[in-house]
Design a protein around this motif. Structure first.
Motif, PDB file in Angstrom:
ATOM      1  N   CYS A 158      57.457  29.184 -29.651  1.00 12.94           N
ATOM      2  CA  CYS A 158      57.187  30.063 -28.510  1.00 12.94           C
ATOM      3  C   CYS A 158      56.337  31.203 -29.037  1.00 12.94           C
ATOM      4  O   CYS A 158      56.837  32.278 -29.363  1.00 12.94           O
ATOM      5  CB  CYS A 158      58.492  30.585 -27.907  1.00 12.94           C
ATOM      6  SG  CYS A 158      58.200  31.686 -26.510  1.00 12.94           S
ATOM      7  N   ARG A 160      54.091  33.088 -27.564  1.00 17.13           N
ATOM      8  CA  ARG A 160      53.620  34.131 -26.640  1.00 17.13           C
ATOM      9  C   ARG A 160      54.780  34.865 -25.954  1.00 17.13           C
ATOM     10  O   ARG A 160      55.707  34.225 -25.451  1.00 17.13           O
ATOM     11  CB  ARG A 160      52.739  33.501 -25.562  1.00 17.13           C
ATOM     12  CG  ARG A 160      51.465  32.839 -26.084  1.00 17.13           C
ATOM     13  CD  ARG A 160      50.707  32.166 -24.937  1.00 17.13           C
ATOM     14  NE  ARG A 160      50.349  33.126 -23.902  1.00 17.13           N
ATOM     15  CZ  ARG A 160      50.729  33.049 -22.624  1.00 17.13           C
ATOM     16  NH1 ARG A 160      51.483  32.041 -22.204  1.00 17.13           N
ATOM     17  NH2 ARG A 160      50.375  33.973 -21.745  1.00 17.13           N
ATOM     18  N   ASP A 163      56.117  33.918 -22.372  1.00 20.22           N
ATOM     19  CA  ASP A 163      56.922  32.696 -22.273  1.00 20.22           C
ATOM     20  C   ASP A 163      58.328  32.880 -22.833  1.00 20.22           C
ATOM     21  O   ASP A 163      59.154  31.970 -22.735  1.00 20.22           O
ATOM     22  CB  ASP A 163      56.255  31.565 -23.068  1.00 20.22           C
ATOM     23  CG  ASP A 163      54.873  31.242 -22.548  1.00 20.22           C
ATOM     24  OD1 ASP A 163      54.671  31.344 -21.316  1.00 20.22           O
ATOM     25  OD2 ASP A 163      53.994  30.887 -23.357  1.00 20.22           O
ATOM     26  N   ALA A 164      58.586  34.033 -23.448  1.00 18.65           N
ATOM     27  CA  ALA A 164      59.806  34.175 -24.253  1.00 18.65           C
ATOM     28  C   ALA A 164      61.029  34.516 -23.412  1.00 18.65           C
ATOM     29  O   ALA A 164      60.980  35.350 -22.511  1.00 18.65           O
ATOM     30  CB  ALA A 164      59.594  35.246 -25.312  1.00 18.65           C
ATOM     31  N   MET A 165      62.154  33.851 -23.721  1.00 21.30           N
ATOM     32  CA  MET A 165      63.463  34.192 -23.171  1.00 21.30           C
ATOM     33  C   MET A 165      64.110  35.150 -24.171  1.00 21.30           C
ATOM     34  O   MET A 165      64.313  34.809 -25.333  1.00 21.30           O
ATOM     35  CB  MET A 165      64.323  32.947 -23.025  1.00 21.30           C
ATOM     36  CG  MET A 165      63.730  31.885 -22.114  1.00 21.30           C
ATOM     37  SD  MET A 165      63.626  32.418 -20.394  1.00 21.30           S
ATOM     38  CE  MET A 165      65.315  32.119 -19.878  1.00 21.30           C
ATOM     39  N   MET A 167      67.154  38.054 -25.293  1.00 24.75           N
ATOM     40  CA  MET A 167      68.535  38.508 -25.100  1.00 24.75           C
ATOM     41  C   MET A 167      68.764  39.807 -25.863  1.00 24.75           C
ATOM     42  O   MET A 167      68.132  40.065 -26.886  1.00 24.75           O
ATOM     43  CB  MET A 167      69.537  37.459 -25.589  1.00 24.75           C
ATOM     44  CG  MET A 167      69.605  36.242 -24.690  1.00 24.75           C
ATOM     45  SD  MET A 167      71.206  35.395 -24.796  1.00 24.75           S
ATOM     46  CE  MET A 167      72.266  36.549 -23.933  1.00 24.75           C
ATOM     47  N   LYS A 187      60.826  44.161 -23.129  1.00 17.47           N
ATOM     48  CA  LYS A 187      61.503  43.577 -21.952  1.00 17.47           C
ATOM     49  C   LYS A 187      60.503  43.338 -20.821  1.00 17.47           C
ATOM     50  O   LYS A 187      60.586  42.330 -20.115  1.00 17.47           O
ATOM     51  CB  LYS A 187      62.622  44.516 -21.493  1.00 17.47           C
ATOM     52  CG  LYS A 187      63.356  44.058 -20.241  1.00 17.47           C
ATOM     53  CD  LYS A 187      64.524  44.971 -19.898  1.00 17.47           C
ATOM     54  CE  LYS A 187      65.280  44.493 -18.665  1.00 17.47           C
ATOM     55  NZ  LYS A 187      64.769  44.999 -17.403  1.00 17.47           N
ATOM     56  N   ARG A 191      59.429  36.743 -20.413  1.00 15.10           N
ATOM     57  CA  ARG A 191      59.652  35.975 -19.182  1.00 15.10           C
ATOM     58  C   ARG A 191      60.948  36.404 -18.503  1.00 15.10           C
ATOM     59  O   ARG A 191      61.022  36.525 -17.281  1.00 15.10           O
ATOM     60  CB  ARG A 191      59.735  34.500 -19.579  1.00 15.10           C
ATOM     61  CG  ARG A 191      59.825  33.541 -18.429  1.00 15.10           C
ATOM     62  CD  ARG A 191      59.603  32.150 -18.982  1.00 15.10           C
ATOM     63  NE  ARG A 191      60.011  31.113 -18.077  1.00 15.10           N
ATOM     64  CZ  ARG A 191      60.335  29.897 -18.464  1.00 15.10           C
ATOM     65  NH1 ARG A 191      60.302  29.569 -19.751  1.00 15.10           N
ATOM     66  NH2 ARG A 191      60.671  28.985 -17.581  1.00 15.10           N
ATOM     67  N   ALA A 192      62.006  36.600 -19.269  1.00 17.01           N
ATOM     68  CA  ALA A 192      63.298  37.011 -18.716  1.00 17.01           C
ATOM     69  C   ALA A 192      64.114  37.632 -19.832  1.00 17.01           C
ATOM     70  O   ALA A 192      63.950  37.293 -21.004  1.00 17.01           O
ATOM     71  CB  ALA A 192      64.037  35.810 -18.127  1.00 17.01           C
ATOM     72  N   CYS A 193      64.999  38.559 -19.442  1.00 16.19           N
ATOM     73  CA  CYS A 193      65.883  39.203 -20.416  1.00 16.19           C
ATOM     74  C   CYS A 193      67.303  39.123 -19.896  1.00 16.19           C
ATOM     75  O   CYS A 193      67.571  39.454 -18.746  1.00 16.19           O
ATOM     76  CB  CYS A 193      65.486  40.657 -20.624  1.00 16.19           C
ATOM     77  SG  CYS A 193      66.613  41.547 -21.732  1.00 16.19           S
ATOM     78  N   ARG A 194      68.193  38.659 -20.728  1.00 13.08           N
ATOM     79  CA  ARG A 194      69.593  38.506 -20.334  1.00 13.08           C
ATOM     80  C   ARG A 194      70.460  39.358 -21.256  1.00 13.08           C
ATOM     81  O   ARG A 194      70.200  39.398 -22.460  1.00 13.08           O
ATOM     82  CB  ARG A 194      69.969  37.023 -20.458  1.00 13.08           C
ATOM     83  CG  ARG A 194      71.413  36.709 -20.186  1.00 13.08           C
ATOM     84  CD  ARG A 194      71.606  36.375 -18.735  1.00 13.08           C
ATOM     85  NE  ARG A 194      72.994  35.999 -18.495  1.00 13.08           N
ATOM     86  CZ  ARG A 194      73.477  35.701 -17.304  1.00 13.08           C
ATOM     87  NH1 ARG A 194      72.703  35.696 -16.251  1.00 13.08           N
ATOM     88  NH2 ARG A 194      74.743  35.387 -17.146  1.00 13.08           N
ATOM     89  N   HIS A 209      67.301  27.886 -28.159  1.00 12.32           N
ATOM     90  CA  HIS A 209      67.469  28.140 -26.727  1.00 12.32           C
ATOM     91  C   HIS A 209      67.058  29.546 -26.314  1.00 12.32           C
ATOM     92  O   HIS A 209      66.858  29.816 -25.136  1.00 12.32           O
ATOM     93  CB  HIS A 209      68.919  27.893 -26.320  1.00 12.32           C
ATOM     94  CG  HIS A 209      69.413  26.542 -26.684  1.00 12.32           C
ATOM     95  ND1 HIS A 209      68.907  25.398 -26.121  1.00 12.32           N
ATOM     96  CD2 HIS A 209      70.330  26.135 -27.585  1.00 12.32           C
ATOM     97  CE1 HIS A 209      69.509  24.346 -26.647  1.00 12.32           C
ATOM     98  NE2 HIS A 209      70.372  24.760 -27.543  1.00 12.32           N
ATOM     99  N   VAL A 210      66.982  30.444 -27.279  1.00 10.49           N
ATOM    100  CA  VAL A 210      66.603  31.841 -27.040  1.00 10.49           C
ATOM    101  C   VAL A 210      65.411  32.112 -27.958  1.00 10.49           C
ATOM    102  O   VAL A 210      65.367  31.607 -29.084  1.00 10.49           O
ATOM    103  CB  VAL A 210      67.781  32.782 -27.390  1.00 10.49           C
ATOM    104  CG1 VAL A 210      67.366  34.241 -27.326  1.00 10.49           C
ATOM    105  CG2 VAL A 210      68.981  32.508 -26.488  1.00 10.49           C
ATOM    106  N   ASP A 211      64.437  32.910 -27.483  1.00 13.80           N
ATOM    107  CA  ASP A 211      63.226  33.120 -28.281  1.00 13.80           C
ATOM    108  C   ASP A 211      63.205  34.435 -29.039  1.00 13.80           C
ATOM    109  O   ASP A 211      62.643  34.504 -30.125  1.00 13.80           O
ATOM    110  CB  ASP A 211      61.988  33.021 -27.377  1.00 13.80           C
ATOM    111  CG  ASP A 211      61.923  31.682 -26.693  1.00 13.80           C
ATOM    112  OD1 ASP A 211      61.866  30.670 -27.412  1.00 13.80           O
ATOM    113  OD2 ASP A 211      61.989  31.629 -25.450  1.00 13.80           O
TER     114      ASP A 211
END
Lengths: 271, 271
Positions: A158, A160, A163-165, A167, A187, A191-194, A209-211
């Motif tokens: 990943c 870029r 595109d990154a997930m 956490m 953030k 792409r998304a932050c959890r 599973h996490v970038d």
């Protein structure tokens, strides 16, 4: 010599698995323990995390002292022993105490070993879900789940940020000012932050599973055991300044080394 | 008559367990599935959540249509069937899709059944950790974990906001303005607030580990199955206005009914 060091490493890793087993046995009786009627109010008189943390650290410390009395030991609950030792065990019996308190199964026991300050091996154990992630300085990083099968861990590509997930354990980890601004810059680009996860998130990064994970205020025992797992799976972990992560502080981990450089630049306001 | 209705309820609950089994079988092969080399980039060409969601909803929908062809069905993926039916199944195959994507084991399959709009039974199933939470409109709420033992669920006492452990899936659930302000007023009064969790948090509330959950923007299938679990464990769940939770929207759940009134007042700006 190389052969001897491989043998020693295998012996130490086997022992580290025994330590993780012991920690899990000490902790599990306290997980999701209902309070007695006397203590039923939620500001109750006893703290299952503290009890579990201490029981586990005592068990692990005793095993180390008996098997490798010349090794150093650093734990969250009872501080440091034999600080000058070449070999040093770095242990957090329950990383993710808030998850533990809430009954969430995403905390873990961290067992790390460093030699002269360099990580040699690390284990993250989740005894409730029967999951274990581990790696030594040579060889791969591995996972074993409830089915008992061992699988090799590998981060995913990943390169870029869009595109990154991402956490992070909690948005309130970051001190208002440049630290919080650095986190928010990253953030806003991903792409998304959890939120939530602690050590569990780093292992999911190692598993592909996490970038990216951006955190601050970590202690050495929060990260030392995770360094070999992340690195042997193909990822990178460092401070926000690109220094070794072993001492804790502001930490960033990336599954893809190309992403890591970009995250460091954004955190530092250079991109 | 009472006996007959108990028998019917037992039969429907048994069937609901079969539906949860079927959903888990359909979903689990997709959980933590590594992407193929072709799809290895994290913006990859296929979406395991969608595939798993659809496979599970198809399986569940087919079982309902075959066993109770006159029952209605509402699912996240394929909409509503037989909307005028008295009995209606309300299903979210994967509640917590972000957790699912990240490999976190805190998503769940929600299987609910309502009669004339009133919840009759609900199941939350987490097939990866082998955990299941369920309740029917009569009797208690129950949990079964990986050890296979069934345990009764009960919320814990916590009448005061300053003692309450709060959860919400994400701080960005709330629309800027009165909704976000209502959430922040509660967050600022509780002991601690943790993010992440989806359906899993509501089940931990039923199990007595979480005291209050405040969310917004829920769909009926996000909450319908959880209503009986929360209520039969001794908790309360409603909209922020105190209306039944079955239609989704702004939802608040409390383990202690005394706490619920206080949370509603703070959300509404009346305390």
């Amino acid at each position: 010599m190389a052969r001897q060091s491989r043998t020693l490493e295998a012996e130490l890793l086997e022992f580290a698995h025994e330590l993780a087993d012991a920690a899990g046995r000490a902790i599990l009786p306290w997980f999701r323990r209902r309070m007695s009627v006397d203590n039923k109010s939620c500001d109750g008189g006893y703290d299952p995390v503290t009890a579990a943390d201490r029981a586990a650290e005592r068990a692990v410390r005793k095993l180390v002292a008996s098997r490798y009395p010349h090794h150093g030991f650093e734990g969250e609950e009872f501080g440091r022993d034999r600080e000058q030792a070449d070999w040093r065990w770095i242990v957090d019996p329950i990383d993710g105490t808030r998850s533990f308190v809430l009954g969430m199964p995403i905390w873990g026991s961290l067992i790390g070993l460093a030699r002269d300050g360099v990580p040699v091996l690390g284990i993250m154990d989740q005894p409730y879900t029967s999951e274990r992630f581990w790696a030594a300085s040579k060889g791969g990083a591995y996972f074993r789940g409830a089915d008992g099968r061992r699988r090799r861990l590998a981060t995913r590509q990943c390169p870029r940020l869009p595109d990154a997930m991402m956490m992070t354990t909690h948005p309130d980890l970051f001190a208002p000012g440049p630290e919080q601004k650095g986190f928010l810059r990253v953030k806003n680009e991903v792409r998304a932050c959890r939120y939530g996860g602690d050590c569990y998130s780093y292992c999911l990064l190692a598993a592909g599973h996490v970038d990216v994970i951006v955190e601050a205020g970590l202690k050495p025992y929060d990260i030392a055991a995770l360094v070999p797992i992340i690195e042997r799976a193909g990822g990178v972990v460092s401070t926000w300044d690109g220094e070794p992560a072993m001492r804790g502080g502001r930490i960033v981990a990336s599954g893809d080394p190309r992403l890591h450089d970009k995250v460091l630049a954004v955190l530092g306001g250079r991109a």
